[in-house]
Write a protein that holds these residues in place. Structure first.
Motif, PDB file in Angstrom:
ATOM      1  N   GLU A  86      41.523  27.859  41.761  1.00 40.25           N
ATOM      2  CA  GLU A  86      41.206  29.282  41.763  1.00 40.25           C
ATOM      3  C   GLU A  86      42.080  30.013  40.754  1.00 40.25           C
ATOM      4  N   VAL A  87      41.474  30.998  40.104  1.00 38.88           N
ATOM      5  CA  VAL A  87      42.212  31.890  39.209  1.00 38.88           C
ATOM      6  C   VAL A  87      41.896  33.319  39.644  1.00 38.88           C
ATOM      7  N   LYS A  88      42.962  34.059  39.980  1.00 40.07           N
ATOM      8  CA  LYS A  88      42.795  35.462  40.374  1.00 40.07           C
ATOM      9  C   LYS A  88      43.545  36.334  39.373  1.00 40.07           C
ATOM     10  N   THR A 140      38.866  37.343  41.853  1.00 38.16           N
ATOM     11  CA  THR A 140      38.744  35.915  41.575  1.00 38.16           C
ATOM     12  C   THR A 140      37.805  35.735  40.388  1.00 38.16           C
ATOM     13  N   MET A 141      38.301  35.045  39.381  1.00 34.84           N
ATOM     14  CA  MET A 141      37.507  34.830  38.167  1.00 34.84           C
ATOM     15  C   MET A 141      36.527  33.688  38.361  1.00 34.84           C
ATOM     16  N   PRO A 142      35.290  33.852  37.899  1.00 36.43           N
ATOM     17  CA  PRO A 142      34.364  32.726  37.891  1.00 36.43           C
ATOM     18  C   PRO A 142      34.874  31.653  36.920  1.00 36.43           C
ATOM     19  N   SER A 143      34.672  30.400  37.261  1.00 37.98           N
ATOM     20  CA  SER A 143      35.181  29.321  36.400  1.00 37.98           C
ATOM     21  C   SER A 143      34.528  29.321  35.018  1.00 37.98           C
ATOM     22  N   TYR A 200      36.880  30.732  32.034  1.00 40.51           N
ATOM     23  CA  TYR A 200      38.066  30.060  31.501  1.00 40.51           C
ATOM     24  C   TYR A 200      37.785  28.569  31.341  1.00 40.51           C
ATOM     25  N   LEU A 201      38.573  27.935  30.490  1.00 42.06           N
ATOM     26  CA  LEU A 201      38.459  26.496  30.239  1.00 42.06           C
ATOM     27  C   LEU A 201      39.816  25.841  30.385  1.00 42.06           C
ATOM     28  N   LEU A 211      45.215  26.658  30.094  1.00 37.56           N
ATOM     29  CA  LEU A 211      44.085  27.347  30.690  1.00 37.56           C
ATOM     30  C   LEU A 211      43.722  28.472  29.725  1.00 37.56           C
ATOM     31  N   ARG A 212      42.532  28.406  29.153  1.00 36.87           N
ATOM     32  CA  ARG A 212      42.119  29.374  28.125  1.00 36.87           C
ATOM     33  C   ARG A 212      41.064  30.318  28.672  1.00 36.87           C
ATOM     34  N   ARG A 213      41.330  31.596  28.509  1.00 34.91           N
ATOM     35  CA  ARG A 213      40.348  32.616  28.881  1.00 34.91           C
ATOM     36  C   ARG A 213      39.378  32.736  27.716  1.00 34.91           C
ATOM     37  N   ILE A 214      38.095  32.705  28.000  1.00 32.33           N
ATOM     38  CA  ILE A 214      37.091  32.617  26.947  1.00 32.33           C
ATOM     39  C   ILE A 214      36.847  33.953  26.248  1.00 32.33           C
ATOM     40  N   SER A 215      36.647  35.019  27.003  1.00 33.03           N
ATOM     41  CA  SER A 215      36.161  36.261  26.413  1.00 33.03           C
ATOM     42  C   SER A 215      37.239  37.175  25.838  1.00 33.03           C
ATOM     43  N   ARG A 216      38.465  37.097  26.390  1.00 35.89           N
ATOM     44  CA  ARG A 216      39.523  37.999  25.913  1.00 35.89           C
ATOM     45  C   ARG A 216      40.887  37.479  26.347  1.00 35.89           C
ATOM     46  N   ASP A 217      41.934  38.201  25.979  1.00 40.24           N
ATOM     47  CA  ASP A 217      43.293  37.795  26.331  1.00 40.24           C
ATOM     48  C   ASP A 217      43.561  38.007  27.815  1.00 40.24           C
TER      49      ASP A 217
END
Length: 135
Positions: free
Chosen positions: A72-74, A85-88, A91-92, A99-105
């Motif tokens: 889980e990532v919150k 809670t972020m949908p998987s 992030y990758l 752990l990389r956030r796809i859309s922004r920092d």
């Protein structure tokens, strides 16, 4: 990562020495963890908190690696009052610990619950520990 039976076999000691081997093994574990800042065994459900009032960039470097699963990532965005809670899909996992956030920092507070660390010692570390145990 290394068990008493493995140590006993490597050192060719009788089972009567298991209590001494376990005491030594626990001392080595404590030393390893204090010197490397990493746990001896894989941890499940480890929670790591990141905090920043400025953008952290797109990559978070998780302390327990290799990472096996992210549960889980919150995120608590700056100025917000509720954790989300972020949908998987947002992030990758990259490599062994990123752990990389796809859309922004990443920004604000981030709570990552994951499993990571070695489930077994890599062969070179195991050989080095067996060599050290012989002295």
């Amino acid at each position: 990562m290394i068990t008493v039976p493995e140590l006993r076999a490597e050192l060719r000691l009788p089972p009567e020495e298991d209590h001494r081997l376990e005491a030594l093994r626990l001392e080595v574990i404590a030393l390893w963890e204090s010197e490397t800042g990493r746990p001896w065994n894989q941890r499940t459900g480890h929670v790591e908190l990141f905090h920043s009032t400025y953008a952290l960039g797109q990559d978070l470097f998780l302390e327990l690696w290799p990472v096996s699963t992210v549960a889980e990532v919150k995120v608590l965005e700056s100025g917000a009052s509720t954790w989300v809670t972020m949908p998987s899909a947002e992030y990758l996992r990259i490599g062994r610990r990123v752990l990389r956030r796809i859309s922004r920092d990443w920004c604000g507070e981030i709570e990552v619950t994951y499993s990571g660390g070695y489930s077994d010692a890599p062969p070179d570390i195991k050989r080095a520990l067996f060599t050290q145990a012989k002295f």
